[in-house]
Design a protein around this motif. Structure first.
Motif, PDB file in Angstrom:
ATOM      1  N   GLU A   1      74.585   3.743 103.352  1.00 16.14           N
ATOM      2  CA  GLU A   1      73.338   2.967 103.386  1.00 16.14           C
ATOM      3  C   GLU A   1      72.337   3.610 104.330  1.00 16.14           C
ATOM      4  N   TYR A   2      72.852   4.080 105.461  1.00 18.17           N
ATOM      5  CA  TYR A   2      71.986   4.707 106.455  1.00 18.17           C
ATOM      6  C   TYR A   2      71.298   5.951 105.878  1.00 18.17           C
ATOM      7  N   ILE A   3      72.072   6.796 105.199  1.00 15.08           N
ATOM      8  CA  ILE A   3      71.511   8.030 104.637  1.00 15.08           C
ATOM      9  C   ILE A   3      70.527   7.713 103.520  1.00 15.08           C
ATOM     10  N   GLU A   4      70.852   6.753 102.655  1.00 17.41           N
ATOM     11  CA  GLU A   4      69.949   6.383 101.562  1.00 17.41           C
ATOM     12  C   GLU A   4      68.627   5.834 102.098  1.00 17.41           C
ATOM     13  N   GLU A   5      68.725   4.973 103.116  1.00 18.87           N
ATOM     14  CA  GLU A   5      67.517   4.392 103.704  1.00 18.87           C
ATOM     15  C   GLU A   5      66.666   5.478 104.352  1.00 18.87           C
ATOM     16  N   ALA A   6      67.344   6.374 105.077  1.00 23.57           N
ATOM     17  CA  ALA A   6      66.622   7.459 105.737  1.00 23.57           C
ATOM     18  C   ALA A   6      65.985   8.393 104.718  1.00 23.57           C
ATOM     19  N   ARG A   7      66.711   8.692 103.663  1.00 19.28           N
ATOM     20  CA  ARG A   7      66.187   9.588 102.623  1.00 19.28           C
ATOM     21  C   ARG A   7      64.923   9.009 102.002  1.00 19.28           C
ATOM     22  N   ASN A   8      64.955   7.717 101.647  1.00 21.62           N
ATOM     23  CA  ASN A   8      63.777   7.089 101.036  1.00 21.62           C
ATOM     24  C   ASN A   8      62.562   7.215 101.941  1.00 21.62           C
ATOM     25  N   PHE A   9      62.809   6.999 103.235  1.00 17.41           N
ATOM     26  CA  PHE A   9      61.686   7.098 104.164  1.00 17.41           C
ATOM     27  C   PHE A   9      61.177   8.539 104.297  1.00 17.41           C
ATOM     28  N   LEU A  10      62.131   9.482 104.481  1.00 16.68           N
ATOM     29  CA  LEU A  10      61.721  10.865 104.725  1.00 16.68           C
ATOM     30  C   LEU A  10      60.968  11.448 103.530  1.00 16.68           C
ATOM     31  N   VAL A  11      61.440  11.150 102.307  1.00 15.22           N
ATOM     32  CA  VAL A  11      60.761  11.658 101.113  1.00 15.22           C
ATOM     33  C   VAL A  11      59.356  11.085 101.031  1.00 15.22           C
ATOM     34  N   ALA A  12      59.236   9.765 101.256  1.00 12.27           N
ATOM     35  CA  ALA A  12      57.917   9.134 101.206  1.00 12.27           C
ATOM     36  C   ALA A  12      57.022   9.658 102.321  1.00 12.27           C
ATOM     37  N   GLU A  13      57.585   9.859 103.502  1.00 11.55           N
ATOM     38  CA  GLU A  13      56.808  10.343 104.642  1.00 11.55           C
ATOM     39  C   GLU A  13      56.249  11.731 104.368  1.00 11.55           C
ATOM     40  N   MET A  14      57.059  12.577 103.729  1.00  9.08           N
ATOM     41  CA  MET A  14      56.591  13.922 103.403  1.00  9.08           C
ATOM     42  C   MET A  14      55.424  13.877 102.427  1.00  9.08           C
TER      43      MET A  14
END
Length: 423
Positions: A390-403
């Motif tokens: 869950e942690y990695i999925e949540e972080a991934r969603n944020f990082l992709v959107a942030e980029m």
């Protein structure tokens, strides 16, 4: 005079000292009659020093004397036994003669051969395995056909190739011909088998040669491989040069050629590292093996992953989670590393190492195969009870959107992630 008298003997110039009792061991022998008390038969002469002179070979007399002392005959060669038999016959030592004859009978079934320049020891029984062969007729008892020569030591000389004769001898011993003989070796062995008229062996060789019509021998940079034309595609043979013995030479890496050959035999590719797959791809491209290239490319694509690890101290367990690199849709590796390992501190502290697993503390390790160890306090202090997935999925969603510049603070799936993010 008594039986315990000490007797001094001079045998062919060599002095021996023994007792009358020893010399009388075989009562009907010449020695017993010579030294029996009051015997009329005496040694040839008594010398000035009181010793008795006997004009025989001292070397074999010593063996006889030791036999009379111990009732045992030492180990002797066939030639020595024959010479000792002459002496035992002269002295009429019947018990010793019985032992010598038994030894000679046994040794007659042990055959020593000198083939070329190599010595072989076998039994008559082995050499008679094919009784109609030249060897069978040579070594049949009382046979008029003899080997090329008998040497002084009693061995037989045969002027043939010792390497091929060793194969023949092993065949006669085991009733089996070695499986790993090449086509060239079989042809050379056939010459020897024909010379010795070993019909059963010739049948096996001819059958093997018939089967070898579809067999291909390859020399790949010094390493020999044997396969069949059914296994080997034409695209591989086109890269090879034919040698004088009918084998093919290929100037490629034998390690990867072996992997390729096993794939062609089994339609399966063994497990290989990323580096090995890349090197194998070069070889598969060279040989134009399209099916193998498809599998290699699939494997390489599957290996393009980030692997995350986290050690949970409470549960004494390591958690692992892998995702393809494409899952992060172009987020740079240093951004991913910085996020998952440092969080609030924002400083980059990483290094490469061969052993990717360590107690992490506030540091992280990223290994050569893209294993990212998540900072222990980061997950436990700020993201508990989220699990690693869950942690990695949540972080991934944020990082992709942030980029892509699509997120504001209020749109984040978790304010905790935004608060931790420090690029």
């Amino acid at each position: 005079m008594s039986y315990n008298d000490v007797i001094e003997l001079n045998v062919g110039g060599t002095r021996f000292v023994t007792t009358r009792q020893t010399l009388l061991k075989e009562s009907q022998s010449v020695l017993a009659k010579m030294f029996e008390i009051d015997s009329p038969l005496q040694p040839a002469a008594m010398l000035k020093d009181g010793s008795y002179f006997i004009d025989r070979d001292p070397k074999f007399f010593e063996i006889i004397l030791n036999f009379l002392r111990n009732d045992k005959l030492e180990d002797l060669s066939k030639t020595e036994l024959k010479n000792l038999k002459i002496e035992a016959s002269y002295f009429m030592l019947e018990n010793l003669l019985i032992i010598i004859n038994e030894r000679l009978d046994n040794l007659n079934d042990v055959i020593e051969l000198i083939v070329g320049d190599t010595r072989y020891v076998t039994t008559r029984q082995t050499l008679l395995k094919e009784p109609q062969s030249v060897l069978g007729k040579m070594f049949e008892k009382d046979s008029p056909i003899q080997p090329d020569a008998m040497l002084k030591d009693g061995s037989y000389f045969i002027d043939r190739d010792p390497k091929k004769f060793e194969m023949i001898l092993n065949y006669l011993r085991e009733d089996e011909l070695a499986d790993d003989l090449s086509k060239t070796e079989l042809k050379n062995l056939k010459i020897e088998a024909s010379y010795f008229k070993l019909e059963n062996l010739l049948s096996i060789i001819n059958e093997r040669l018939d089967n070898h019509k579809d067999v291909v021998e390859l020399i790949v940079s010094g390493t020999r491989f044997v396969t069949t034309t059914q296994i080997l595609p034409q695209s591989v043979l086109q890269t090879a040069a034919m040698l004088k013995d009918g084998s093919y030479f290929i100037d490629r890496d034998p390690k990867f050629f072996e992997i390729i050959l096993n794939f062609l035999r089994n339609d399966k590719l063994e497990d290989l590292s990323k580096t090995e797959l890349k090197n194998l791809k070069i070889e598969a491209s060279y040989f134009m093996l399209e099916n193998l290239l498809i599998i290699i490319n699939e494997r390489l694509n599957n290996l393009e992953v980030y692997r995350f690890r986290y050690w949970n101290e409470q549960e004494k367990q390591e958690f692992n989670y892998s995702v393809k690199k494409s899952y992060f849709k172009g987020v740079p590796l240093h951004v991913i590393i910085n996020f998952f390992t440092e969080g609030l501190t924002g400083s980059f502290r990483g290094y490469n190492c061969k052993d990717p697993f360590q107690p992490f503390g506030t540091h992280f390790v990223i290994s050569h195969d893209d294993i990212i160890h998540i900072n222990k306090p980061l997950l436990e202090n700020f993201f508990w009870p989220l699990n690693i997935k869950e942690y990695i999925e949540e972080a991934r969603n944020f990082l992709v959107a942030e980029m892509k510049g699509k997120h504001s603070k209020n749109q984040l799936p978790s304010n905790r992630i935004y608060n931790l993010l420090k690029f």
